[in-house]
Design an enzyme around this catalytic site. Structure first.
Site, PDB file in Angstrom:
ATOM      1  N   HIS A 134       0.832  -1.212   0.000  1.00  0.00           N
ATOM      2  CA  HIS A 134       0.000   0.000   0.000  1.00  0.00           C
ATOM      3  C   HIS A 134       0.866   1.262   0.000  1.00  0.00           C
ATOM      4  O   HIS A 134       1.985   1.264   0.490  1.00  0.00           O
ATOM      5  CB  HIS A 134      -1.028   0.006   1.145  1.00  0.00           C
ATOM      6  CG  HIS A 134      -0.482   0.174   2.522  1.00  0.00           C
ATOM      7  ND1 HIS A 134      -1.072  -0.400   3.630  1.00  0.00           N
ATOM      8  CD2 HIS A 134       0.571   0.865   3.010  1.00  0.00           C
ATOM      9  CE1 HIS A 134      -0.410  -0.058   4.704  1.00  0.00           C
ATOM     10  NE2 HIS A 134       0.600   0.704   4.364  1.00  0.00           N
ATOM     11  N   GLU A 139      -4.954   0.239  -0.233  1.00  0.00           N
ATOM     12  CA  GLU A 139      -4.662  -1.182  -0.061  1.00  0.00           C
ATOM     13  C   GLU A 139      -4.797  -1.932  -1.397  1.00  0.00           C
ATOM     14  O   GLU A 139      -5.443  -1.429  -2.327  1.00  0.00           O
ATOM     15  CB  GLU A 139      -5.645  -1.783   0.956  1.00  0.00           C
ATOM     16  CG  GLU A 139      -5.549  -1.177   2.361  1.00  0.00           C
ATOM     17  CD  GLU A 139      -4.337  -1.668   3.150  1.00  0.00           C
ATOM     18  OE1 GLU A 139      -3.297  -2.016   2.544  1.00  0.00           O
ATOM     19  OE2 GLU A 139      -4.425  -1.687   4.382  1.00  0.00           O
TER      20      GLU A 139
HETATM   21  P1  PGA Z   1       6.024   1.818   8.341  1.00  0.00           P
HETATM   22  O1  PGA Z   1       4.691   2.023   7.500  1.00  0.00           O
HETATM   23  O2  PGA Z   1       6.915   2.952   7.977  1.00  0.00           O
HETATM   24  O3  PGA Z   1       5.582   1.903   9.783  1.00  0.00           O
HETATM   25  O4  PGA Z   1       6.570   0.497   7.960  1.00  0.00           O
HETATM   26  C1  PGA Z   1       4.803   2.299   6.133  1.00  0.00           C
HETATM   27  C2  PGA Z   1       3.438   2.342   5.487  1.00  0.00           C
HETATM   28  O5  PGA Z   1       2.524   1.642   5.962  1.00  0.00           O
HETATM   29  O6  PGA Z   1       3.283   3.062   4.502  1.00  0.00           O
END
Ligand code: PGA
Length: 237
Positions: A134, A139
């Protein structure tokens, strides 16, 4: 699409902050698009450092964040508005009135989309990537959804983000997010990914077909996008 591989997260943060500094200096009213999650935190720390050192001025900068959880008040400690204040806005000379995060209570998707357009669009968008591919909270789906919209979070995203909450049950199941079109309208995009759990999504986004089942793959169609990766995130390329 440019893919740059760095030795670690700290080096990426310095490179990303340097891009921000170079871009923001170009004009008053520069519009930055910001992201939450763990990945951008070292970059935000670099931006704070540069602001404190007097080499980066946010007084004329406008920001729009990618997304917010549906159902969380902006004052909720797990909300993305709260996160942005804590991780960045409270420590730099940005005018809070110029910072925008979608509202998870009013879920003003159309209004948010229009506000970005009225500001002239995002000049530089910072992205992370979910382990499911995503971007923002767009999503994997059967179709790309273009404008800011309300998204149902996947089980994988809920699992990934449970670490920020007391329990998995507390993670909201939907979010308001800039759409794929909103993100693609940004004039320049930098996507940061670190760690082995991002390697599969990164490989599919960069080398796989453009497919709404891998939302980040749409970035192959953007004319000014750079991926800033550590060696782990780049390990399946
Ligand atoms: P994260 O999330 O940096 O906490 O891995 C990234 C995202 O979901 O876009």
């Amino acid at each position: 699409m440019q893919v740059l591989v760095y030795k670690d997260a700290a080096t990426i943060a310095k490179a990303a902050a340097a891009i921000f500094a170079g871009e923001i200096a170009k004009k008053d009213g520069y519009v930055i698009g910001l992201a939450t999650g763990s990945t951008p935190v070292p970059t935000y720390q670099e931006l704070i450092k540069m602001n404190k050192e007097g080499v980066l001025d946010f007084s004329k900068v406008i920001s729009y964040n990618l997304d917010e959880y549906v159902g969380l008040e902006p004052t909720h400690p797990c909300s993305y508005r709260y996160f942005m204040n804590e991780q960045l806005f409270d420590h730099i000379n940005i005018d809070k009135n110029n910072t925008h995060v979608p509202n998870g209570i009013t879920c003003n998707a159309e209004e948010y989309e229009e506000a970005i357009k009225a500001a002239g669009g995002v000049d530089l968008q910072l992205l992370g990537i979910g382990s499911d591919g995503h971007i923002g909270f767009n999503e994997p789906a059967e179709d790309f959804v273009y404008p800011t919209n309300i998204v149902k979070l996947t089980d994988q995203t809920i699992d990934d983000n449970a670490r920020f909450f007391n329990s998995r049950d507390e993670v909201p199941t939907s979010a308001i997010s800039m759409g794929i079109g909103t993100i693609m309208s940004a004039k320049r995009i930098i996507l940061i990914a670190t760690g082995k759990n991002k390697a599969k999504a990164i490989a599919a986004a960069i080398k796989g077909p453009v497919n709404p089942a891998m939302p980040a793959s749409i970035l192959q169609m953007h004319q000014n996008v750079q991926f800033l990766l550590d060696e782990d995130a780049a390990s399946e390329l």
